[in-house]
Design a protein around this motif. Structure first.
Motif, PDB file in Angstrom:
ATOM      1  N   GLY A  32       0.977  -1.190   0.047  1.00 33.38           N
ATOM      2  CA  GLY A  32       0.021   0.039  -0.084  1.00 33.38           C
ATOM      3  C   GLY A  32       0.906   1.210  -0.019  1.00 33.38           C
ATOM      4  O   GLY A  32       0.602   2.322  -0.697  1.00 33.38           O
ATOM      5  N   LEU A  33       2.057   1.385   1.023  1.00 29.64           N
ATOM      6  CA  LEU A  33       2.766   2.417   0.948  1.00 29.64           C
ATOM      7  C   LEU A  33       3.697   2.562  -0.464  1.00 29.64           C
ATOM      8  O   LEU A  33       3.677   3.814  -0.858  1.00 29.64           O
ATOM      9  CB  LEU A  33       3.891   2.191   1.844  1.00 29.64           C
ATOM     10  N   ARG A  34       4.084   1.592  -0.973  1.00 24.32           N
ATOM     11  CA  ARG A  34       4.892   1.742  -2.443  1.00 24.32           C
ATOM     12  C   ARG A  34       3.852   2.135  -3.499  1.00 24.32           C
ATOM     13  O   ARG A  34       4.094   2.866  -4.326  1.00 24.32           O
ATOM     14  CB  ARG A  34       5.245   0.292  -2.662  1.00 24.32           C
ATOM     15  N   ALA A  35       2.480   1.541  -3.263  1.00 19.40           N
ATOM     16  CA  ALA A  35       1.633   1.991  -4.418  1.00 19.40           C
ATOM     17  C   ALA A  35       1.225   3.414  -4.346  1.00 19.40           C
ATOM     18  O   ALA A  35       1.157   4.354  -5.233  1.00 19.40           O
ATOM     19  CB  ALA A  35       0.307   1.163  -4.349  1.00 19.40           C
ATOM     20  N   ALA A  36       1.288   3.863  -2.930  1.00 16.97           N
ATOM     21  CA  ALA A  36       1.062   5.375  -2.630  1.00 16.97           C
ATOM     22  C   ALA A  36       2.152   6.172  -3.126  1.00 16.97           C
ATOM     23  O   ALA A  36       2.147   6.931  -3.821  1.00 16.97           O
ATOM     24  CB  ALA A  36       0.535   5.698  -1.209  1.00 16.97           C
ATOM     25  N   GLU A  37       3.295   5.578  -2.933  1.00 23.02           N
ATOM     26  CA  GLU A  37       4.530   6.327  -3.485  1.00 23.02           C
ATOM     27  C   GLU A  37       4.654   6.379  -4.888  1.00 23.02           C
ATOM     28  O   GLU A  37       4.923   7.630  -5.551  1.00 23.02           O
ATOM     29  CB  GLU A  37       5.797   5.731  -2.823  1.00 23.02           C
ATOM     30  N   ILE A  38       4.068   5.354  -5.600  1.00 22.39           N
ATOM     31  CA  ILE A  38       4.137   5.255  -7.080  1.00 22.39           C
ATOM     32  C   ILE A  38       3.041   6.511  -7.726  1.00 22.39           C
ATOM     33  O   ILE A  38       3.252   7.051  -8.526  1.00 22.39           O
ATOM     34  CB  ILE A  38       3.963   3.795  -7.660  1.00 22.39           C
ATOM     35  N   ALA A  39       1.989   6.529  -6.983  1.00 21.77           N
ATOM     36  CA  ALA A  39       0.812   7.206  -7.422  1.00 21.77           C
ATOM     37  C   ALA A  39       1.460   8.650  -7.095  1.00 21.77           C
ATOM     38  O   ALA A  39       1.121   9.453  -8.033  1.00 21.77           O
ATOM     39  CB  ALA A  39      -0.285   7.186  -6.609  1.00 21.77           C
ATOM     40  N   GLN A  40       2.017   8.863  -5.899  1.00 23.67           N
ATOM     41  CA  GLN A  40       2.531  10.157  -5.730  1.00 23.67           C
ATOM     42  C   GLN A  40       3.732  10.703  -6.877  1.00 23.67           C
ATOM     43  O   GLN A  40       3.695  11.725  -7.137  1.00 23.67           O
ATOM     44  CB  GLN A  40       2.913  10.464  -4.204  1.00 23.67           C
ATOM     45  N   SER A  41       4.552   9.676  -7.169  1.00 27.09           N
ATOM     46  CA  SER A  41       5.357   9.862  -8.214  1.00 27.09           C
ATOM     47  C   SER A  41       4.889  10.201  -9.595  1.00 27.09           C
ATOM     48  O   SER A  41       5.480  11.219 -10.138  1.00 27.09           O
ATOM     49  CB  SER A  41       6.241   8.801  -8.148  1.00 27.09           C
ATOM     50  N   ARG A  42       3.712   9.738  -9.699  1.00 28.64           N
ATOM     51  CA  ARG A  42       3.230   9.921 -11.337  1.00 28.64           C
ATOM     52  C   ARG A  42       2.515  11.343 -11.110  1.00 28.64           C
ATOM     53  O   ARG A  42       2.632  12.035 -11.948  1.00 28.64           O
ATOM     54  CB  ARG A  42       1.936   8.946 -11.389  1.00 28.64           C
ATOM     55  N   ARG A  43       1.802  11.688  -9.997  1.00 33.39           N
ATOM     56  CA  ARG A  43       1.497  12.772  -9.693  1.00 33.39           C
ATOM     57  C   ARG A  43       2.396  14.035  -9.880  1.00 33.39           C
ATOM     58  O   ARG A  43       2.017  14.920 -10.417  1.00 33.39           O
ATOM     59  CB  ARG A  43       0.508  13.047  -8.525  1.00 33.39           C
ATOM     60  N   ASP A  44       3.449  13.660  -9.090  1.00 33.03           N
ATOM     61  CA  ASP A  44       4.530  14.489  -9.186  1.00 33.03           C
ATOM     62  C   ASP A  44       5.095  14.919 -10.597  1.00 33.03           C
ATOM     63  O   ASP A  44       5.315  15.809 -11.002  1.00 33.03           O
ATOM     64  CB  ASP A  44       5.844  14.174  -8.120  1.00 33.03           C
ATOM     65  N   ALA A  45       5.407  13.859 -11.415  1.00 35.33           N
ATOM     66  CA  ALA A  45       5.520  13.667 -12.716  1.00 35.33           C
ATOM     67  C   ALA A  45       4.815  14.518 -13.743  1.00 35.33           C
ATOM     68  O   ALA A  45       5.076  15.254 -14.229  1.00 35.33           O
ATOM     69  CB  ALA A  45       5.871  12.438 -13.377  1.00 35.33           C
ATOM     70  N   SER A  46       3.470  14.291 -13.517  1.00 34.16           N
ATOM     71  CA  SER A  46       2.409  15.210 -14.098  1.00 34.16           C
ATOM     72  C   SER A  46       2.456  16.671 -13.737  1.00 34.16           C
ATOM     73  O   SER A  46       2.423  17.427 -14.922  1.00 34.16           O
ATOM     74  CB  SER A  46       0.999  14.556 -13.850  1.00 34.16           C
ATOM     75  N   SER A  47       2.444  16.447 -12.446  1.00 34.88           N
ATOM     76  CA  SER A  47       2.549  18.278 -12.144  1.00 34.88           C
ATOM     77  C   SER A  47       3.893  18.801 -12.507  1.00 34.88           C
ATOM     78  O   SER A  47       3.785  20.147 -13.153  1.00 34.88           O
ATOM     79  CB  SER A  47       2.664  18.394 -10.600  1.00 34.88           C
ATOM     80  N   ALA A  48       4.803  18.143 -12.648  1.00 38.98           N
ATOM     81  CA  ALA A  48       6.393  18.579 -13.165  1.00 38.98           C
ATOM     82  C   ALA A  48       6.076  18.932 -14.662  1.00 38.98           C
ATOM     83  O   ALA A  48       6.608  19.875 -15.031  1.00 38.98           O
ATOM     84  CB  ALA A  48       7.338  17.546 -12.917  1.00 38.98           C
ATOM     85  N   VAL A  49       5.315  18.087 -15.380  1.00 34.78           N
ATOM     86  CA  VAL A  49       5.230  18.088 -16.688  1.00 34.78           C
ATOM     87  C   VAL A  49       4.241  19.389 -16.997  1.00 34.78           C
ATOM     88  O   VAL A  49       4.504  20.268 -17.750  1.00 34.78           O
ATOM     89  CB  VAL A  49       4.488  16.814 -17.318  1.00 34.78           C
ATOM     90  N   PHE A  50       3.150  19.449 -16.205  1.00 29.36           N
ATOM     91  CA  PHE A  50       2.246  20.653 -16.408  1.00 29.36           C
ATOM     92  C   PHE A  50       2.883  21.911 -16.298  1.00 29.36           C
ATOM     93  O   PHE A  50       2.817  22.823 -16.819  1.00 29.36           O
ATOM     94  CB  PHE A  50       1.109  20.653 -15.280  1.00 29.36           C
ATOM     95  N   THR A  51       3.892  21.861 -15.025  1.00 36.29           N
ATOM     96  CA  THR A  51       4.565  23.478 -14.634  1.00 36.29           C
ATOM     97  C   THR A  51       5.710  23.379 -15.890  1.00 36.29           C
ATOM     98  O   THR A  51       5.792  24.506 -16.377  1.00 36.29           O
ATOM     99  CB  THR A  51       5.470  23.033 -13.573  1.00 36.29           C
ATOM    100  N   LEU A  52       6.247  22.492 -16.343  1.00 38.96           N
ATOM    101  CA  LEU A  52       7.147  22.502 -17.282  1.00 38.96           C
ATOM    102  C   LEU A  52       6.567  22.893 -18.667  1.00 38.96           C
ATOM    103  O   LEU A  52       6.972  24.178 -19.486  1.00 38.96           O
ATOM    104  CB  LEU A  52       7.794  21.260 -17.604  1.00 38.96           C
ATOM    105  N   LYS A  53       5.242  22.609 -18.874  1.00 41.46           N
ATOM    106  CA  LYS A  53       4.395  23.066 -20.120  1.00 41.46           C
ATOM    107  C   LYS A  53       4.190  24.466 -19.672  1.00 41.46           C
ATOM    108  O   LYS A  53       4.262  25.432 -20.806  1.00 41.46           O
ATOM    109  CB  LYS A  53       3.299  22.441 -20.340  1.00 41.46           C
ATOM    110  N   GLN A  54       3.741  24.886 -18.607  1.00 42.17           N
ATOM    111  CA  GLN A  54       3.323  26.189 -18.459  1.00 42.17           C
ATOM    112  C   GLN A  54       4.756  27.230 -18.492  1.00 42.17           C
ATOM    113  O   GLN A  54       4.586  28.242 -19.173  1.00 42.17           O
ATOM    114  CB  GLN A  54       2.939  26.560 -16.793  1.00 42.17           C
ATOM    115  N   THR A  55       5.982  26.562 -18.090  1.00 39.70           N
ATOM    116  CA  THR A  55       6.904  27.356 -18.212  1.00 39.70           C
ATOM    117  C   THR A  55       7.289  27.555 -19.670  1.00 39.70           C
ATOM    118  O   THR A  55       7.846  28.701 -20.054  1.00 39.70           O
ATOM    119  CB  THR A  55       8.132  26.610 -17.407  1.00 39.70           C
ATOM    120  N   MET A  56       7.325  26.368 -20.372  1.00 41.13           N
ATOM    121  CA  MET A  56       7.555  26.437 -21.757  1.00 41.13           C
ATOM    122  C   MET A  56       6.632  27.548 -22.575  1.00 41.13           C
ATOM    123  O   MET A  56       6.996  27.996 -23.580  1.00 41.13           O
ATOM    124  CB  MET A  56       7.221  25.114 -22.327  1.00 41.13           C
TER     125      MET A  56
END
Length: 168
Positions: A32-56
């Motif tokens: 459960g913890l690892r699945a939450a970490e993976i989900a958080q990592s994906r959210r972080d990646a999506s957020s980073a991509v979104f932020t990067l797209k805004q920056t772009m």
């Protein structure tokens, strides 16, 4: 003695069941913890991509303004800015793909770990069942031995009584 063995085996079986239950709970919590970490990592990646797209987008807007200003002075400078923007976009796309691949790999490893734990627990349950069967068989053999010993003692007592009565 067989009651002690049965009691000992029963205690060992209870201990193994508690251990297996604790291992399942711990592994489920870890999964459960690892699945939450993976989900958080994906959210972080999506957020980073979104932020990067805004920056772009913001960078692109700035670069476009620069290009218009520089275009009057130099077409070569504008082409360089466009190439830098393209490189940033490609780098962002590569980073996002790498994160998705890593998350997929992590999830596959977690699933394999869960499958192996399940096999281990099944083997432990089978072993417990075999131990219990062996305990019951041992108890049955001890009962049969006691019964035969009792029959032998009764026959010997009857023979001694017969010899005593002959002697009298």
């Amino acid at each position: 003695a067989s009651a002690a063995v049965a009691s000992m085996l029963s205690a060992e079986l209870a201990s193994l069941e508690e251990y297996a239950s604790e291992q399942r709970r711990q592994h489920s919590a870890d999964l459960g913890l690892r699945a939450a970490e993976i989900a958080q990592s994906r959210r972080d990646a999506s957020s980073a991509v979104f932020t990067l797209k805004q920056t772009m987008v913001a960078t692109q807007q700035v670069l476009c303004a620069e290009v218009l200003a520089v275009e009057r002075a130099s077409v070569a400078a504008a082409a360089g800015a466009a190439l830098r923007l393209k490189a940033v976009e490609e780098a962002a796309a590569r980073e996002y793909e790498e994160r998705v691949q890593q998350d997929t790999s992590d999830l596959a490893q977690l699933q394999e770990s869960q499958r192996l734990l399940s096999l281990q627990l099944s083997a432990e349950v089978q072993l417990r069942c075999e131990l219990q069967s062996a305990s019951l068989a041992s108890e049955s053999v001890h009962k049969e031995q006691r019964h035969l010993l009792e029959l032998g003692n009764n026959a010997l007592r009857d023979e001694l009584l017969g010899v005593e009565s002959e002697l009298q």
